[in-house]
Design an enzyme around this catalytic site. Structure first.
Site, PDB file in Angstrom:
ATOM      1  N   ASN A 114       0.793  -1.239   0.000  1.00 27.83           N
ATOM      2  CA  ASN A 114       0.000   0.000   0.000  1.00 27.83           C
ATOM      3  C   ASN A 114       0.823   1.286   0.000  1.00 27.83           C
ATOM      4  OD1 ASN A 114       0.558  -0.935   2.630  1.00 27.83           O
ATOM      5  ND2 ASN A 114      -1.006   0.382   3.483  1.00 27.83           N
ATOM      6  N   GLU A 209       4.731  -5.835  11.592  1.00 29.15           N
ATOM      7  CA  GLU A 209       3.966  -4.582  11.479  1.00 29.15           C
ATOM      8  C   GLU A 209       2.665  -4.938  10.782  1.00 29.15           C
ATOM      9  OE1 GLU A 209       4.787  -1.523  12.552  1.00 29.15           O
ATOM     10  OE2 GLU A 209       6.791  -1.999  13.294  1.00 29.15           O
ATOM     11  N   CYS A 243      -2.597   1.473   6.601  1.00 29.32           N
ATOM     12  CA  CYS A 243      -2.741   0.639   7.801  1.00 29.32           C
ATOM     13  C   CYS A 243      -3.231   1.430   9.009  1.00 29.32           C
ATOM     14  CB  CYS A 243      -1.419  -0.051   8.122  1.00 29.32           C
ATOM     15  SG  CYS A 243      -0.066   1.097   8.356  1.00 29.32           S
ATOM     16  N   GLU A 331     -10.575  -5.482   9.054  1.00 31.83           N
ATOM     17  CA  GLU A 331     -10.024  -4.197   8.612  1.00 31.83           C
ATOM     18  C   GLU A 331     -10.583  -3.870   7.221  1.00 31.83           C
ATOM     19  OE1 GLU A 331      -5.829  -4.514   8.152  1.00 31.83           O
ATOM     20  OE2 GLU A 331      -5.537  -2.390   7.790  1.00 31.83           O
TER      21      GLU A 331
END
Ligand code: NAD
Length: 457
Positions: A114, A209, A243, A331
Site C-alpha cells: 500500500n 507490522e 494501515c 479491517e
C-alpha cells in the site's frame, strides 16, 4: 535466483565485519539517498502505472519520509551505535559495566503494497544503520514499483550487502525456509502468523507490522470543523488503503447529524478524484470485489458508486451502523467509513476493548478527562489526539502495533534498536577480590549477603 547462495554470500560478507564500521553504514545510507534521488521520476511514473498515485502523494507520503528517515539516521548513528555505560552494582565492585550495540546479521525484510516504497525501504534504512546486510522482498502486488525497486537497488548495491528478491508467496515461502538473523514483516494479520511460525523454526527474532480496525472517537465536546477536516483527509488518503487510517468512527449521538453533514461537505470540497490528482485506484480487482461487498446500500449516507473497470470506489460514508455489521468484522482497507453513534462512553470503550488491539486510535475532544480516559483504558499501537495518522510523520516516535496489530516497532532510534542486539559487558578490575561468594559459606557471609541482597530501600 539461488536464494541459499545469496544468503550464504551475505553471511560471509557480514562475517568480514565490514558492515560494522559506522563510516561504512553512513556511506551506504548516503548511497541509498542518492539512488532514490536520481530515480525520483522513475519511482513517480511506475507508482502511477500501478494505482495512479499522484506525484504529490508519492513525495509527501513515501519518498520525502524516506529522506527524513535517512537524514535522521545519519545524524544520530554515532550516538546510537556508541557503547553505553550502565551503573555497576555493589556485588561487581570494582568494575565497569556497559552495553555494546551489535548488528544482528543477515536480515530479511518483507514489504506490503500500500505504500510500496516507504514500507520496503524504511526498515532497510534501520537495518543498514544498525550494520546488517539486507534481503528485501517487496510486495509483488504493485508489479511496476517492485520492478523499479529491484532495478534501482541492483544498480547501486552489491547483493552480498543489500539485494532485492522479487516474487509472491512461492518466493517468500522459499526465503522463509532458510535461517535469517532477523525477519521484519509488514502486512496482514493472517500472513503475519505464517511468518511468525516460519521464523520460530529457526528461532529467528521477528518484527511484525500488522493491521487492524483503528477507531476514531468523535466526542460531543470536540471542535467539529477541525475534526472532520483531519479525519476525512486521513480516511481517504490513498483511498483508505493505509494501515493507520481511521477504520470506523464512533460519534456521540448528540452530534451525529452535524458530523455526517460536515463530513459529506468535506468530501465534496476535497476533490477525491484521479483527475484532480487527489485519489488512487483500489490496488486490484480482488480488493474491489471485497470492498463492494462491504457497502450495504441501505446504510450509504454518501458516495457508494463503484467503477469496477477503473477500480475506483467513491469515498463512501455509511451510517446507522452497529458493531455487528459485516463491515465491522475485518479491517476495511478501502474508502468506506462506517459511523457508529454512541451514547455512553464507558459502553463504547468496552466494545472496542472486546476486539483485537488496534494499530491506531484517534480521539477528537477538547476535554482533558475524556482524552485521558480513552488513552488510559484502550490498548493500541499509537495514535493522536485531535488528529489522525500524523503521528507517523514524527520520526522520534517508535511506530508499531500491540497484540494482534503487531510485535515490535521501528522508525528513528526504535528502528536502530529493532535491528540491534545489546551485548552486556561487565569489565572487572583485577585489583581486588571480595571473598563473599567463595567457599566456605560462613554464617557471617550469609548475614552480609542478606544485608546486601535482601534489603528493600
Ligand atoms: P499481505 O499480508 O497480503 O502481504 C504482505 C507481504 O507478504 C507481501 O510481500 C506478500 O508477498 C507476502 N505474502 C503474502 N502471502 C504470503 C504467504 N502466504 N506466505 C508468505 N508471504 C506471503 O499484506 P498486504 O495486502 O500487502 O498489505 C495489507 C495489510 O498490511 C493490511 O492488513 C495493512 O493494515 C497491513 N499494513 C500494516 C502496516 C504497518 O506498518 N503496521 C503498513 C502497511 C500495511
Amino acid at each position: 535466483m539461488d536464494v541459499l547462495k545469496l544468503i550464504e554470500a551475505q553471511r560471509e560478507y557480514f562475517n568480514s565485519n565490514e558492515t560494522k564500521e559506522v563510516g561504512f553504514r553512513i556511506a551506504q545510507l548516503r548511497q541509498l539517498y542518492s539512488a532514490i534521488k536520481k530515480n525520483e521520476a522513475l519511482l513517480e511514473d511506475v507508482i502511477y502505472k500501478d494505482f495512479k498515485k499522484s506525484k504529490f502523494d508519492t513525495y509527501t507520503t513515501e519518498i520525502g519520509l524516506l529522506y527524513i528517515d535517512i537524514k535522521q539516521n545519519i545524524k544520530h548513528i554515532k550516538k546510537w551505535s556508541a557503547i553505553k555505560k550502565v551503573h555497576t552494582n555493589l556485588a561487581n565492585f570494582p568494575g565497569k559495566s556497559y552495553t555494546i550495540p551489535e548488528p544482528l546479521g543477515v536480515t530479511l525484510i518483507i514489504g506490503a503494497w500500500n505504500y510500496p516504497y516507504l514500507l520496503s525501504l524504511a526498515p532497510v534504512i534501520a537495518a543498514i544503520a544498525a550494520g546488517n546486510t539486507v534481503i528485501l522482498k517487496p510486495s509483488e502486488v504493485p508489479e511496476n514499483t517492485s520492478n523499479a525497486i529491484a532495478k534501482i537497488i541492483g544498480e547501486h548495491f552489491d547483493p552480498k550487502f543489500f539485494a532485492v528478491v522479487e516474487g509472491g508467496v512461492t518466493v517468500t515461502t522459499e526465503l522463509l525456509n532458510h535461517k535469517f538473523d532477523k525477519i521484519f514483516f509488514t502486512g496482514s494479520v493472517p500472513v503475519g502468523k505464517i511468518i511468525y511460525q516460519a521464523a520460530a523454526k529457526h528461532l529467528t527474532p521477528v518484527t511484525l507490522e500488522l493491521g487492524g480496525k483503528s477507531p476514531a472517537f468523535v466526542l460531543a465536546d470536540c471542535n467539529l470543523s477541525v475534526t472532520v477536516k483531519r479525519l476525512i483527509w486521513a480516511k481517504f488518503l490513498n483511498a483508505g488503503q493505509t494501515c493507520i487510517a481511521p477504520d470506523y468512527v464512533l460519534v456521540h449521538k448528540s452530534i451525529e447529524k452535524q458530523f455526517l453533514e460536515k463530513a459529506k461537505q468535506e468530501i465534496a470540497n476535497s476533490h477525491f478524484t484521479i483527475e484532480d490528482n487527489n485519489y488512487v485506484q483500489i490496488i486490484n480487482d480482488k480488493n474491489v470485489e471485497r470492498l463492494v461487498k462491504l457497502i450495504d446500500p441501505a446504510k450509504v449516507f454518501c458516495g457508494g458508486k463503484v467503477d469496477v473497470q477503473s477500480r475506483i470506489i467513491e469515498p463512501t460514508i455509511l451510517h446507522n451502523n452497529s458493531f455487528d455489521d459485516e463491515v465491522m468484522r475485518d479491517e476495511i482497507f478501502g474508502p468506506i467509513l462506517p459511523v457508529i453513534a454512541y451514547e455512553n462512553l464507558d459502553e463504547v470503550i468496552a466494545k472496542v476493548k472486546a476486539r483485537p488491539k488496534p494499530l491506531s486510535c484517534y480521539v477528537f475532544t477538547e476535554s482533558k478527562a475524556h482524552k485521558q480516559k480513552i488513552l488510559n483504558e484502550i490498548s493500541f499501537g499509537g495514535g493522536a489526539v485531535n488528529d489522525a495518522m500524523m503521528h507517523i510523520a514524527n520520526p522520534n516516535f517508535p511506530f508499531g502495533g500491540v497484540g494482534d496489530s503487531g510485535i515490535g516497532s521501528y522508525h528513528g532510534e526504535a528502528g536502530f534498536k529493532t535491528f540491534s542486539h545489546y551485548k552486556s559487558i561487565l569489565e572487572k578490575s583485577i585489583s581486588l577480590e571480595t571473598p563473599l561468594k567463595y567457599y566456605p559459606h560462613t554464617a557471617q557471609k550469609l548475614k552480609w549477603a542478606k544485608r546486601i541482597m535482601g534489603k528493600l530501600s
